[in-house]
Design an enzyme around this catalytic site. Structure first.
Site, mmCIF file in Angstrom:
data_model
loop_
_atom_site.group_PDB
_atom_site.id
_atom_site.type_symbol
_atom_site.label_atom_id
_atom_site.label_comp_id
_atom_site.label_asym_id
_atom_site.label_seq_id
_atom_site.Cartn_x
_atom_site.Cartn_y
_atom_site.Cartn_z
ATOM 1 N N GLU A 23 0.865 -1.180 0.000
ATOM 2 C CA GLU A 23 0.000 0.000 0.000
ATOM 3 C C GLU A 23 0.902 1.231 0.000
ATOM 4 O OE1 GLU A 23 -3.625 2.008 2.651
ATOM 5 O OE2 GLU A 23 -2.673 0.118 3.278
ATOM 6 N N ARG B 45 4.745 -12.640 10.217
ATOM 7 C CA ARG B 45 5.367 -11.336 9.997
ATOM 8 C C ARG B 45 6.821 -11.375 10.469
ATOM 9 N NH1 ARG B 45 1.860 -6.716 9.776
ATOM 10 N NH2 ARG B 45 3.530 -5.505 10.709
ATOM 11 N N LYS C 275 3.410 0.851 10.160
ATOM 12 C CA LYS C 275 3.527 2.060 9.353
ATOM 13 C C LYS C 275 2.955 3.272 10.089
ATOM 14 C CE LYS C 275 3.856 0.672 4.524
ATOM 15 N NZ LYS C 275 3.202 0.721 3.195
#
Length: 822
Positions: free
Chosen positions: A279, A499, A509
């Protein structure tokens, strides 16, 4: 540190309290410098009821509880502290076991007998039992110990004993092991202190055909194993991917029909197609390096291709800057996309399929607010508009597209299963109204698809064979396959992996954006961040990052956090081979060689590489030796000692690549403490054989200073291993994460260095030329320190604990970049 400043009286009270529990003064003062640790330790001391003091052993365990206790189990901390204070838990091994137990238990109830068993409460290991275990271990490993002598891995021996008696006193174990080594091997010899020479591997002898002996092949190292063998081939994608359980008792077993799979394989030619879908709402971090390795790596391994697809469905958070950065960093990491696409490329297709979803009775226009939707989902209640006529939803959805409905007044929701056990089946939002121009699609659209709606459809449109994502998306498998099934579209193979989390940093983020926008750091490429841009600026190579990721593996173990040391190992492994050596003095202390003429310059050969051959001129560089040289301030002290290898009055040291020098006089300032200059004599015959070896830089000619450079020393950005779990995570910022040394001296080898060039500064670490460099002054970022700074055979470590006070005085002259206060 961020947070309220403590008054001097408060600090004195804390100091007194911490000293009462047996902390040494230095540890106590360092603790007070950290508001977060101070608050934790004070709370734990009061919780344990030892405000009047306790023994050093108990105090050290209490300190460990304050700094390492798992935050998810705070309700059980008083119980643990009672076991510590009563000495039922009295060793670090027991405490580590207790912390692990509560970290797993979290806030749930537990049985005391299970806790005590896990921590060895009541288990007494006698000195005789420890001695017997040590004797047994030495007997089992005697041949290896005699062969390797003092190069024997003592840690392995301690581990063998620990496995026999996990609750034995580690200090007593170490004493017996050391005594046994001395008894078996005798005193260390000169040969024991020599570095082992690297032997060339002998070529394996040819095996005759008649030989029948079978040799079991060695297991290849983890890095050599193919991590992609776990994934199926595209033609196997007719199998059941997952099962979607509905509240009425029915089960959807998701799989491709024969016709859909054949159509897919015809379009792809049977090749593997993956996608890397970031993204564009920030810079990529090291967690994305793992995603890239898996997405691009699988495609490369199978001879297929990987799309770089921007997940650009939220125009409010996206910027052209982020889009450009992602493309650049993907290429820097060594990956070549099959094609660069955007989810916004498919906005028309997604809209048409949304209309079809409504027609099939699987979507409806809803007028609930976001708060109402949240409340209804939590109560498993249907929206009042869930059963509105299809024609009405079609008309309202068209009005949404035309901009006839206000933002926030309507959404398109998928009609899934509000009574499901899976929260991600509670009528997820497919479209929302946003009157915001799109950085890629412009102002054509005022409605935008959600990730849950768009992601799986674009996967299908692009014929992705393997849709790979992190474990938090596992619960969304049901929604992913429900939607593709509802529309009759091809279904990729979905697989989730854990992750990548690294200690002493944050990966969110949102948190990274907070650090950048609030100026806690110097931008997205700050070398202290685990962003890929920050790592690149710090001098880390993509090869080292990919080696680190490959070593971590494509695991599904959730909540794992990888120690930063593991990444630093791969960085050192590469830079040790690629970075030429040179000498830089961070905190110069002037030394005048009194028995060398002021106009005399002796040009000496210094090695660019440790294994430089004398017949290879390119492996050496010239360093001038003049009557004025500079050494590290911390490499000189007024009082000598047996364990000190630096320079002192009347003592000799060897200057690396040069001559031995002996301190003959020390010139002090008027305060009788500040050292202005050291006078020394050098031994041109090199007959003196001092133990200490120091790096140095000389004045290149009379009256001319050496090359001055700026050096930036970076350390861990956060003090805690997992700051993300802290409520006030900003309070955990390391105030010494960046130290700027503006006046370091360097050899002339560096004068033509360009941005990005990497070097090893001997005894100091690996460094890279920063983009802030100017023609008048080079700036170097420290990438990583050396393993142990310097071994006894090569010189003295400038970071030995016993030299801490001297180092502190030196660092007081540096420029510390403290994180801004709240």
């Amino acid at each position: 540190m961020p947070g309220k400043e403590e008054s001097s009286s408060d600090k004195e009270q804390y100091l007194e309290l911490f000293l009462k529990i047996g902390l040494d003064e230095r540890t106590a003062k360092n603790t007070i410098a950290n508001n977060k640790v101070t608050a934790n330790l004070s709370a734990v001391i009061h919780e344990a009821g030892v405000t009047d003091g306790c023994g050093r052993t108990v105090g050290n365990l209490i300190y460990t509880v304050a700094t390492k206790y798992p935050a998810n189990a705070l309700v059980h901390r008083p119980t643990l502290l009672q076991y510590v204070v009563s000495s039922k838990i009295k060793t670090t091994a027991q405490l580590d076991a207790a912390l692990s137990f509560f970290g797993t238990t979290a806030s749930e109830d537990f049985k005391l007998n299970e806790f005590e068993e896990a921590c060895g409460v009541g288990v007494e290991v006698s000195v005789e039992e420890i001695e017997q275990a040590v004797n047994e271990v030495f007997e089992e490993n005697k041949n290896v110990i005699l062969e390797q002598r003092y190069r024997t891995n003592v840690g392995e021996l301690l581990g063998h004993v620990r496995r026999r008696h996990p609750w034995g006193d580690p200090k007593i174990v170490k004493q017996f092991v050391d005594a046994k080594l001395l008894d078996l091997l005798g005193e260390r010899t000169a040969a024991d202190n020599e570095k082992p020479s690297k032997k060339k591997k002998d070529k394996p002898a040819k095996v005759e055909e008649k030989t029948v002996a079978v040799v079991t092949p060695e297991q290849p190292p983890e890095e050599d194993l193919n991590p992609f063998l776990i994934f199926p081939q595209p033609e196997e994608n007719f199998k059941v991917h997952t099962e979607v359980f509905f509240s009425d008792g029915s089960v959807l077993r998701c799989c491709n029909t024969k016709e859909l799979l054949e159509k897919h394989l015809k379009a792809t030619g049977g090749k593997v197609l993956t996608r890397f879908p970031p993204e564009p709402n920030g810079y990529l971090h090291i967690g994305h390096a793992k995603a890239m390795f898996i997405d691009f790596g699988l495609a490369k391994d199978r001879g297929g291709g990987c799309y770089l697809r921007y997940d650009d469905t939220n125009p409010q958070a996206e910027k052209k800057e982020y889009i450009d950065h992602i493309e650049e960093i993907v290429q820097w990491m060594g990956w070549e996309p099959l094609k660069i696409t955007y989810t916004s490329d498919y906005f028309q297709d997604l809209y048409d399929l949304a209309v079809e979803l409504i027609r099939r009775g699987h979507a409806y226009v809803d007028h609930q607010t976001s708060d109402e939707i949240k409340e209804f989902r939590e109560k498993k209640m249907n929206s009042p508009w869930r059963d509105r006529p299809v024609s009405e939803s079609l008309k309202l959805f068209e009005d949404m597209r035309k901009g006839l409905i206000e933002e926030g007044k309507a959404t398109l929701r998928m009609k899934q299963d509000m009574q499901s056990d899976n929260y991600n089946m509670y009528d997820l939002i497919a479209y929302r109204i946003k009157f915001t121009p799109h950085p890629h699609a412009g102002d054509k659209w005022c409605i935008y698809p959600s990730y849950d709606y768009a992601h799986c459809i674009v996967d299908s449109i692009e014929n992705i064979t393997h849709s790979l994502c992190t474990l938090e998306f596992e619960t969304r498998r049901a929604s992913y396959y429900w939607l593709l099934h509802a529309l009759g579209l091809y279904q990729p193979h979905v697989w989730e992996y854990s992750r990548l989390n690294v200690t002493n940093t944050v990966m969110s983020k949102r948190k990274l954006n907070r650090l950048v926008t609030d100026k806690w750091v110097d931008g997205w490429d700050d070398p202290r961040l685990m962003t890929l841009a920050g790592l690149r600026r710090r001098g880390v190579t993509p090869t080292a990052i990919n080696a680190f990721v490959r070593g971590v593996g494509i695991t599904r173990s959730d909540n794992s956090i990888i120690n930063l040391d593991r990444l630093e190992y791969h960085i050192r492994e590469e830079l040790n081979k690629a970075a030429p050596r040179t000498m830089v003095v961070l905190h110069p202390l002037k030394v005048v060689i009194t028995n060398l003429d002021a106009d005399s310059i002796i040009n000496l050969d210094a090695k660019r590489w440790p294994d430089a051959q004398t017949d290879d001129a390119s492996a050496f560089y010239k360093v001038p030796f003049s009557n004025i040289i500079y050494i590290e301030n911390s490499d000189f002290r007024m009082k000598d000692s047996k364990d000190y290898y630096g320079l002192a009055p009347g003592k000799s040291v060897l200057l690396r690549y040069a001559f031995p020098i002996k301190c003959t006089e020390v010139l002090l300032a008027d305060d009788k403490e500040t050292i202005l200059e050291i006078q020394a004599e050098y031994d041109p015959s090199k007959k003196t054989k001092p133990k200490g070896v120091l790096h140095w830089v000389a004045a290149p000619s009379p009256g001319v200073d050496p090359l001055m450079v700026e050096v930036r020393l970076f350390d861990k950005l956060f003090l805690s291993e997992n700051p993300a779990e802290l409520d006030d995570w900003l309070a955990d910022l390391n105030p010494q994460s960046k130290v700027v040394i503006p006046g370091a001296y360097a050899t002339s080898l560096l004068q033509n260095a360009a941005v990005g060039d990497k070097f090893q500064f001997e005894r100091l670490g690996y460094f890279v030329v920063d983009r802030d460099s100017t023609p008048g002054k080079l700036v170097f970022n420290r990438t990583v320190t050396l393993r142990d700074s310097y071994s006894k055979g090569d010189g003295t470590s400038m970071f030995k604990k016993k030299h801490f006070e001297e180092i502190s005085k030196v660092l007081s002259k540096c420029i510390f970049h403290w994180p801004r206060t709240m």
